[in-house]
Design a protein around this motif. Structure first.
Motif, PDB file in Angstrom:
ATOM      1  N   UNK A   1       0.823  -1.208   0.000  1.00 52.67           N
ATOM      2  CA  UNK A   1       0.000   0.000   0.000  1.00 52.67           C
ATOM      3  C   UNK A   1       0.857   1.257   0.000  1.00 52.67           C
ATOM      4  N   UNK A   2       1.930   1.238   0.789  1.00 50.40           N
ATOM      5  CA  UNK A   2       2.807   2.402   0.854  1.00 50.40           C
ATOM      6  C   UNK A   2       3.502   2.640  -0.490  1.00 50.40           C
ATOM      7  N   UNK A   3       3.963   1.567  -1.118  1.00 49.38           N
ATOM      8  CA  UNK A   3       4.642   1.715  -2.409  1.00 49.38           C
ATOM      9  C   UNK A   3       3.678   2.185  -3.494  1.00 49.38           C
ATOM     10  N   UNK A   4       2.450   1.693  -3.458  1.00 49.83           N
ATOM     11  CA  UNK A   4       1.456   2.134  -4.436  1.00 49.83           C
ATOM     12  C   UNK A   4       1.205   3.638  -4.299  1.00 49.83           C
ATOM     13  N   UNK A   5       1.079   4.098  -3.052  1.00 45.58           N
ATOM     14  CA  UNK A   5       0.853   5.524  -2.825  1.00 45.58           C
ATOM     15  C   UNK A   5       2.090   6.329  -3.186  1.00 45.58           C
ATOM     16  N   UNK A   6       3.284   5.780  -2.893  1.00 45.91           N
ATOM     17  CA  UNK A   6       4.536   6.462  -3.259  1.00 45.91           C
ATOM     18  C   UNK A   6       4.639   6.631  -4.769  1.00 45.91           C
ATOM     19  N   UNK A   7       4.191   5.640  -5.520  1.00 42.00           N
ATOM     20  CA  UNK A   7       4.216   5.757  -6.976  1.00 42.00           C
ATOM     21  C   UNK A   7       3.297   6.879  -7.443  1.00 42.00           C
ATOM     22  N   UNK A   8       2.145   7.012  -6.798  1.00 46.01           N
ATOM     23  CA  UNK A   8       1.230   8.100  -7.149  1.00 46.01           C
ATOM     24  C   UNK A   8       1.859   9.454  -6.844  1.00 46.01           C
ATOM     25  N   UNK A   9       2.533   9.560  -5.694  1.00 43.62           N
ATOM     26  CA  UNK A   9       3.207  10.810  -5.335  1.00 43.62           C
ATOM     27  C   UNK A   9       4.342  11.116  -6.304  1.00 43.62           C
ATOM     28  N   UNK A  10       5.087  10.087  -6.695  1.00 42.16           N
ATOM     29  CA  UNK A  10       6.226  10.281  -7.595  1.00 42.16           C
ATOM     30  C   UNK A  10       5.805  10.786  -8.963  1.00 42.16           C
ATOM     31  N   UNK A  11       4.548  10.561  -9.326  1.00 40.90           N
ATOM     32  CA  UNK A  11       4.048  10.999 -10.629  1.00 40.90           C
ATOM     33  C   UNK A  11       3.583  12.452 -10.622  1.00 40.90           C
ATOM     34  N   UNK A  12       3.524  13.067  -9.452  1.00 40.98           N
ATOM     35  CA  UNK A  12       3.049  14.442  -9.335  1.00 40.98           C
ATOM     36  C   UNK A  12       4.184  15.440  -9.553  1.00 40.98           C
ATOM     37  N   UNK A  13       3.862  16.708  -9.889  1.00 44.26           N
ATOM     38  CA  UNK A  13       4.912  17.729 -10.053  1.00 44.26           C
ATOM     39  C   UNK A  13       5.707  17.895  -8.765  1.00 44.26           C
ATOM     40  N   UNK A  14       7.016  17.653  -8.778  1.00 50.52           N
ATOM     41  CA  UNK A  14       7.795  17.659  -7.536  1.00 50.52           C
ATOM     42  C   UNK A  14       7.834  19.011  -6.832  1.00 50.52           C
ATOM     43  N   UNK A  15       7.871  20.105  -7.588  1.00 48.10           N
ATOM     44  CA  UNK A  15       7.914  21.414  -6.948  1.00 48.10           C
ATOM     45  C   UNK A  15       6.634  21.693  -6.173  1.00 48.10           C
ATOM     46  N   UNK A  16       5.507  21.310  -6.751  1.00 50.43           N
ATOM     47  CA  UNK A  16       4.215  21.500  -6.089  1.00 50.43           C
ATOM     48  C   UNK A  16       4.117  20.630  -4.850  1.00 50.43           C
ATOM     49  N   UNK A  17       4.605  19.415  -4.951  1.00 46.99           N
ATOM     50  CA  UNK A  17       4.564  18.486  -3.815  1.00 46.99           C
ATOM     51  C   UNK A  17       5.430  19.010  -2.668  1.00 46.99           C
ATOM     52  N   UNK A  18       6.626  19.478  -3.004  1.00 49.36           N
ATOM     53  CA  UNK A  18       7.527  20.001  -1.975  1.00 49.36           C
ATOM     54  C   UNK A  18       6.939  21.239  -1.314  1.00 49.36           C
ATOM     55  N   UNK A  19       6.327  22.118  -2.116  1.00 53.27           N
ATOM     56  CA  UNK A  19       5.725  23.329  -1.561  1.00 53.27           C
ATOM     57  C   UNK A  19       4.571  22.982  -0.633  1.00 53.27           C
ATOM     58  N   UNK A  20       3.783  21.984  -1.005  1.00 61.00           N
ATOM     59  CA  UNK A  20       2.652  21.576  -0.167  1.00 61.00           C
ATOM     60  C   UNK A  20       3.135  21.022   1.161  1.00 61.00           C
ATOM     61  N   UNK A  21       4.197  20.213   1.139  1.00 58.90           N
ATOM     62  CA  UNK A  21       4.729  19.680   2.390  1.00 58.90           C
ATOM     63  C   UNK A  21       5.250  20.811   3.269  1.00 58.90           C
ATOM     64  N   UNK A  22       5.951  21.777   2.680  1.00 58.23           N
ATOM     65  CA  UNK A  22       6.445  22.911   3.469  1.00 58.23           C
ATOM     66  C   UNK A  22       5.289  23.668   4.125  1.00 58.23           C
ATOM     67  N   UNK A  23       4.230  23.903   3.365  1.00 55.19           N
ATOM     68  CA  UNK A  23       3.089  24.654   3.885  1.00 55.19           C
ATOM     69  C   UNK A  23       2.382  23.898   5.002  1.00 55.19           C
TER      70      UNK A  23
END
Length: 248
Positions: free
Chosen positions: A187-209
């Motif tokens: 389950x964790x790897x499946x979700x990680x694959x979904x995260x890896x497919x997203x724009x990395x800059x947007x993902x990093x900004x969301x985590x910071x916020x």
């Protein structure tokens, strides 16, 4: 790769860290903490890594701190390996996911509060036994757990230190989902694959916020808890609890 930590890239953009001390139920000693800290720093600075998955080898996530380390009451003047790891985890810029099977004891539970997502198998068992060991909460759990679980539930989990199952961990906000036993990593790897497919800059900004509002408080709590924890570690009550554990 070290003797106690396996590092792999099972899919594009995903770094898998597996605590590998099955004979000790994946208990965390100084060497394993140091390996985890270095691995998180390396993955956090690697542009090819989009998500990090943390798990334990075999049928156990981690039994928490290796109590053999706690019998040593010598002062070194250096930051503890456990605190360095927690700081690296709390400050990791990449999404961190946890896959929990079997036992998650002490820091094995509190570290989940710093993971962005966590999945628990139906057979997972959690415990925060700090008071019973003559210790105090660590991992900023005295701040983060009341936020996630509410003050009353957090008080019960931290003060009484009784074992609890994955459904309670879900209700307390420690994990995101309970999955079939043996499938937490999937389950964790499946979700990680979904995260890896997203724009990395947007993902990093969301985590910071998401973390900006309490980052300073978490940092201060990590430090203050560590000071109290290690003072109590040297107390007669804690040393007696450790001796009783090894006399079993």
């Amino acid at each position: 790769m070290t003797a106690t930590l396996r590092i792999a890239d099972p899919a594009g953009g995903i770094r898998l860290l597996t605590i590998d001390r099955p004979a000790r139920r994946n208990a965390l000693d100084r060497a394993t903490y140091a390996a985890l800290t270095a691995a998180l720093a390396e993955a956090g600075g690697d542009g090819a890594v989009r998500a990090i998955v943390l798990t334990g080898a075999g049928t156990c996530f981690t039994a928490g701190n290796d109590l053999a380390d706690f019998r040593d009451t010598a002062e070194t003047g250096e930051e503890s390996a456990g605190l360095s790891f927690l700081k690296a985890l709390a400050g990791c810029p990449k999404p961190v996911l946890a896959a929990v099977e079997g036992h998650a004891v002490g820091i094995g539970t509190t570290l989940l509060l710093h993971c962005d997502l966590a999945f628990a198998g139906a057979g997972a068992r959690f415990r925060l036994p700090f008071v019973a060991l003559g210790l105090s909460p660590e991992g900023a759990s005295s701040y983060l757990l009341p936020l996630a679980a509410g003050p009353k539930r957090a008080a019960a989990l931290l003060m009484l230190g009784e074992p609890f199952g994955p459904e309670t961990a879900l209700e307390a906000g420690i994990v995101n989902a309970v999955v079939s036993e043996g499938t937490a990593l999937e389950s964790a790897l499946e979700t990680a694959r979904a995260l890896a497919a997203l724009p990395p800059e947007s993902l990093a900004a969301t985590k910071r916020m998401l973390r900006a509002g309490h980052a300073a408080l978490v940092a201060r709590t990590l430090e203050s808890e560590a000071e109290t924890f290690h003072a109590l570690r040297r107390s007669p009550a804690a040393q007696a609890a450790f001796a009783a554990f090894f006399a079993r």
